[in-house]
Design an enzyme around this catalytic site. Structure first.
Site, PDB file in Angstrom:
ATOM      1  N   CYS A 107       6.956  -3.418   4.212  1.00  0.00           N
ATOM      2  CA  CYS A 107       8.347  -2.736   4.324  1.00  0.00           C
ATOM      3  C   CYS A 107       9.083  -2.972   3.083  1.00  0.00           C
ATOM      4  CB  CYS A 107       8.888  -3.135   5.485  1.00  0.00           C
ATOM      5  SG  CYS A 107       7.817  -2.846   6.878  1.00  0.00           S
ATOM      6  N   ARG A 158       7.036   1.318  -0.414  1.00  0.00           N
ATOM      7  CA  ARG A 158       6.772   0.167   0.173  1.00  0.00           C
ATOM      8  C   ARG A 158       6.539   0.525   1.597  1.00  0.00           C
ATOM      9  NH1 ARG A 158       7.437  -4.701  -2.242  1.00  0.00           N
ATOM     10  NH2 ARG A 158       7.244  -5.711  -0.310  1.00  0.00           N
ATOM     11  N   TRP A 165       6.789   0.509   7.242  1.00  0.00           N
ATOM     12  CA  TRP A 165       5.550   0.722   7.380  1.00  0.00           C
ATOM     13  C   TRP A 165       5.317   0.143   8.377  1.00  0.00           C
ATOM     14  CZ3 TRP A 165       0.902  -1.813   7.424  1.00  0.00           C
ATOM     15  CH2 TRP A 165      -0.191  -0.903   7.113  1.00  0.00           C
ATOM     16  N   ASN A 172      10.315  -7.744   6.800  1.00  0.00           N
ATOM     17  CA  ASN A 172       8.913  -7.489   6.045  1.00  0.00           C
ATOM     18  C   ASN A 172       8.154  -8.267   6.556  1.00  0.00           C
ATOM     19  OD1 ASN A 172       7.162  -6.473   4.504  1.00  0.00           O
ATOM     20  ND2 ASN A 172       7.787  -7.224   2.832  1.00  0.00           N
ATOM     21  N   GLY A 173       6.902  -8.158   7.011  1.00  0.00           N
ATOM     22  CA  GLY A 173       5.991  -9.145   7.424  1.00  0.00           C
ATOM     23  C   GLY A 173       5.433  -8.829   8.723  1.00  0.00           C
ATOM     24  N   GLU A 195     -13.216   4.171  -8.862  1.00  0.00           N
ATOM     25  CA  GLU A 195     -11.836   4.683  -9.027  1.00  0.00           C
ATOM     26  C   GLU A 195     -11.288   5.933  -8.753  1.00  0.00           C
ATOM     27  OE1 GLU A 195      -9.241   2.690  -8.502  1.00  0.00           O
ATOM     28  OE2 GLU A 195      -7.661   3.736  -9.712  1.00  0.00           O
ATOM     29  N   LYS A 215      -8.871   7.478  -6.097  1.00  0.00           N
ATOM     30  CA  LYS A 215      -7.599   8.312  -6.230  1.00  0.00           C
ATOM     31  C   LYS A 215      -7.654   9.633  -5.604  1.00  0.00           C
ATOM     32  CE  LYS A 215      -5.720   5.895  -7.578  1.00  0.00           C
ATOM     33  NZ  LYS A 215      -5.805   4.574  -7.994  1.00  0.00           N
ATOM     34  N   GLU A 269      -6.980   9.194  -1.583  1.00  0.00           N
ATOM     35  CA  GLU A 269      -5.736   8.528  -1.405  1.00  0.00           C
ATOM     36  C   GLU A 269      -4.603   9.496  -1.790  1.00  0.00           C
ATOM     37  OE1 GLU A 269      -4.093   5.038  -3.061  1.00  0.00           O
ATOM     38  OE2 GLU A 269      -5.118   5.102  -4.792  1.00  0.00           O
ATOM     39  N   HIS A 298     -30.617   7.594  -3.138  1.00  0.00           N
ATOM     40  CA  HIS A 298     -31.217   6.413  -2.202  1.00  0.00           C
ATOM     41  C   HIS A 298     -30.446   7.060  -0.704  1.00  0.00           C
ATOM     42  CE1 HIS A 298     -33.694   4.298  -4.857  1.00  0.00           C
ATOM     43  NE2 HIS A 298     -32.926   4.109  -5.597  1.00  0.00           N
ATOM     44  N   LYS A 350       2.423   0.680  -1.096  1.00  0.00           N
ATOM     45  CA  LYS A 350       2.087   0.251  -2.275  1.00  0.00           C
ATOM     46  C   LYS A 350       1.726  -1.277  -2.040  1.00  0.00           C
ATOM     47  CE  LYS A 350       2.541   0.603  -7.202  1.00  0.00           C
ATOM     48  NZ  LYS A 350       1.360   1.388  -7.283  1.00  0.00           N
TER      49      LYS A 350
HETATM   50  C1  F6R Z   1      -4.884   2.370  -5.087  1.00  0.00           C
HETATM   51  C2  F6R Z   1      -3.924   1.176  -4.802  1.00  0.00           C
HETATM   52  C3  F6R Z   1      -4.372  -0.158  -3.928  1.00  0.00           C
HETATM   53  C4  F6R Z   1      -4.084  -1.220  -4.779  1.00  0.00           C
HETATM   54  C5  F6R Z   1      -4.328  -2.397  -3.708  1.00  0.00           C
HETATM   55  C6  F6R Z   1      -4.050  -3.644  -4.381  1.00  0.00           C
HETATM   56  O1  F6R Z   1      -4.310   3.438  -5.779  1.00  0.00           O
HETATM   57  O2  F6R Z   1      -2.867   1.231  -5.362  1.00  0.00           O
HETATM   58  O3  F6R Z   1      -5.821   0.223  -3.641  1.00  0.00           O
HETATM   59  O4  F6R Z   1      -4.650  -1.165  -5.872  1.00  0.00           O
HETATM   60  O5  F6R Z   1      -3.558  -2.222  -2.785  1.00  0.00           O
HETATM   61  O6  F6R Z   1      -2.867  -3.587  -4.923  1.00  0.00           O
HETATM   62  P1  F6R Z   1      -2.194  -4.933  -5.937  1.00  0.00           P
HETATM   63  O7  F6R Z   1      -2.921  -4.362  -7.419  1.00  0.00           O
HETATM   64  O8  F6R Z   1      -0.885  -4.671  -5.958  1.00  0.00           O
HETATM   65  O9  F6R Z   1      -2.757  -6.138  -5.451  1.00  0.00           O
END
Ligand code: F6R
Length: 589
Positions: free
Chosen positions: A2, A27, A74, A100-101, A466, A470, A473, A489, A584
């Site tokens: 959050c 967040r 969140w 937050n937590g 990756e 992308k 998500e 496989h 994020k």
């Molecule tokens: C994907 C994404 C997440 C972060 C993951 C780690 O686009 O943003 O998978 O990569 O939550 O976050 P960080 O790099 O902040 O530890």
């Protein structure tokens, strides 16, 4: 997961809190709320939904009062409802908190408090904090002492802020394993989960450490330990500017951040020479090198393992941070743990490094957010220098991680000529960015696709992972990233007439073998979209990338995949900046 913000100063708090909260929407964005002190009482305005909608529903801009707190949620404990939105208040509504937590022992605490006569309104873990403070405030008569006593009862992770209606200029904040930073203004002060929230007001900050409490009024900032010992307030000037957090002419932060990569890659290469040499020496001297990260940063970690092996002949293992308990037996005082993280606050990553450090391992890291928890856990931490990343999906932070990883691998391999070439990458990134319209057409053509498969060999395998992440998500479409040779496989059974396969196949040593895998898929009807500098009749479409030194293909080829996922979201009328269910900075386990 959050975002929290507190303000006390000479302005009306409501518009400041609203603007600051919106900067932290990444967040969490299922509910939001405000608590503002006015006329000796705390007005609570909160609801489920997006911040802007709630703000107009509760007419936030018209509210009076110069001290307040706010929260963007969140959900972890309790559904997404108005009652569960923060702030939460004490029985007498004289104290309000945001958090937050996760409070792990909230059930135990709330049943005890209920037995003592406290009445709970929500299903959240947070509400116990308000009632605990209320209980101790009655005894201690001091907000600071009440908060100290309350936080000592809590197990779990928290960054929490508290307001007291009889202290109309005061905001208190406490932290344990969740970010909290004070913004030092003139005649006003801030306290928040992230600097981006208040950077348009001040760039002077004081980072709180775990087990510390900050007390802010318009004219004074004080920091104490949970035991009440005063701690010096160390002011740091951050390099970010207010313009870094505006969308500028772009429709979304995600597109803006993708477009910044020609510059951010160069910024990543601008490292303190002493620190990067120390980082490389730590790798060279370690008996056991382990790389750890989550999500996109984990994909950077896989590429690091490949590059260290391929270029510097250094063996490193990479593990997902949340798997630490299954790795820990192989970590000791001869281990170097390299942690990679954009936020520096990911709970899984922090837990992994703390557990590794407890076994005697040395920790080094690549982190974007300077002053974050991970930088503090690290012996050496190299900054990504890519500025704030607001879009929930990691984009520019990934290529910044890669740029530094390349620099490190080249240094360890003694390839100085290659290091110099890194400075030219921005030029090639511009070429790829200019293909936006072409990639948009491809996204439009495949907007009804139910599945995407991304394939690549060697250095292109983490990029395939990756690309798929992308796509998932941002566009909510099933996507898988595979090592190209692995497709046959099992996963090949899912390839049908028209299934889009994104083949990452530039002209390096993996080209011919990946081409064979492409043939296998074409034979099953797949529609192949190649990302390559070299055309082939097997491709149905090609996203052309410039012919660079083969070592650099990964950093160039990931950009069209980011753009593809972005437009796939836009074509499906989704908001690429704030994908559903995600946040994020994942500060919970
Ligand atoms: C994907 C994404 C997440 C972060 C993951 C780690 O686009 O943003 O998978 O990569 O939550 O976050 P960080 O790099 O902040 O530890």
């Amino acid at each position: 997961m959050c975002g929290i913000i507190g303000y006390t100063g000479n302005k009306d708090a409501a518009p400041v809190l609203l603007q600051s909260l919106k900067k932290m929407e990444y967040r969490g964005y299922d509910s939001a709320g405000f608590g503002i002190i006015h006329d000796k009482s705390i007005q609570i305005l909160k609801d489920a939904g997006r911040i802007d909608d709630i703000a107009s529903r509760v007419s936030i801009r018209t509210k009076k009062g110069t001290t307040g707190i706010a929260h963007t949620r969140w959900a972890t404990h309790g559904g997404v409802t108005q009652t569960n939105a923060h702030p939460h208040v004490s029985c007498d509504t004289k104290i309000a908190v945001v958090h937050n937590g996760i409070i792990e022992n909230y059930q135990e605490l709330s049943s005890k408090l209920k037995n003592e006569g406290h009445r709970f309104a929500s299903e959240t873990d947070t509400e116990v904090i308000a009632h605990l403070i209320e209980k101790y405030y009655r005894i201690e008569k001091s907000p600071l002492k009440a908060l100290q006593s309350a936080v000592k009862q809590l197990k779990g992770t928290f960054a929490t802020l508290a307001l007291f209606d009889d202290k109309p200029e005061l905001v208190l904040g406490a932290r344990k394993d969740a970010p909290l930073v004070v913004g030092l203004g003139k005649g006003e002060n801030f306290i928040a989960s992230d600097i981006v929230s208040f950077i348009s007001y001040t760039d002077k900050v004081a980072f709180l450490k775990d087990y510390e409490i900050a007390s802010i009024t318009p004219s004074k900032v004080q920091i104490f330990t949970f035991d009440g010992e005063p701690v010096p307030v160390v002011s740091t000037q951050v390099a970010w500017e207010a313009s870094d957090i505006s969308k500028k002419e772009f429709a979304h932060y995600t597109l803006k951040e993708i477009s910044e990569q020609a510059n951010t890659i160069n910024a990543a290469l601008d490292q303190d020479e002493v620190k990067i040499v120390e980082f490389c020496e730590a790798i060279r001297n370690a008996e056991n090198v382990r790389i750890t990260a989550s999500g996109t940063s984990f994909h950077a970690g896989i590429l690091m393992r490949y590059l260290l092996a391929k270029l510097a002949k250094i063996h490193a293992q990479v593990f997902i941070s949340s798997e630490i308990d299954h790795e820990i037996d192989l970590i000791d005082e001869n281990t170097l743990v390299i942690a990679i993280s954009q936020s520096g606050e990911t709970a899984d990553v922090l837990e992994a490094v703390k557990k590794a450090a407890a076994k005697g391992a040395k920790i080094v890291s690549l982190v974007n957010t300077v002053g974050s928890s991970l930088t503090r856990e690290s012996k050496v931490s190299l900054p990504l220098n890519c500025g704030p990343e607001i879009g929930v999906a990691a984009t520019k932070s990934f290529t910044s991680q890669l740029a530094i990883i390349y620099d490190i691998a080249f240094r360890l391999a003694g390839l100085d000529d290659k290091r110099e070439q890194l400075n030219d990458l921005g030029r090639y990134v511009e070429i790829v960015l200019n293909q936006g319209e072409r990639i948009k057409e491809i996204a439009e053509k495949h907007k009804l696709a139910a599945d995407f498969y991304f394939i690549g060999r060697g250095l292109h395998f983490p990029i395939a992972l990756e690309g798929a992440l992308k796509m998932k998500e941002l566009s909510y479409t099933h996507a898988e990233g595979l090592a190209a040779g692995e497709l046959k496989h099992g996963t090949l059974a899912l390839v049908d007439a028209g299934t889009p396969v994104i083949a990452i196949n530039p002209s390096d040593e993996t080209y011919s073998e990946t081409l064979s895998n492409i043939s296998e898929m074409k034979a099953r009807g797949a529609r192949v979209i190649a990302v390559s500098d070299k055309d082939n009749e097997l491709y149905d479409e090609i996203i052309s990338i410039p012919s660079v030194d083969p070592a650099f293909f990964p950093i160039i080829e990931v950009i069209p995949l980011q753009i593809l996922a972005y437009y796939a979201a836009v074509e499906r009328a989704l908001d690429p900046d704030y994908p559903r269910h995600l946040a994020k900075s994942v500060t919970v386990k």
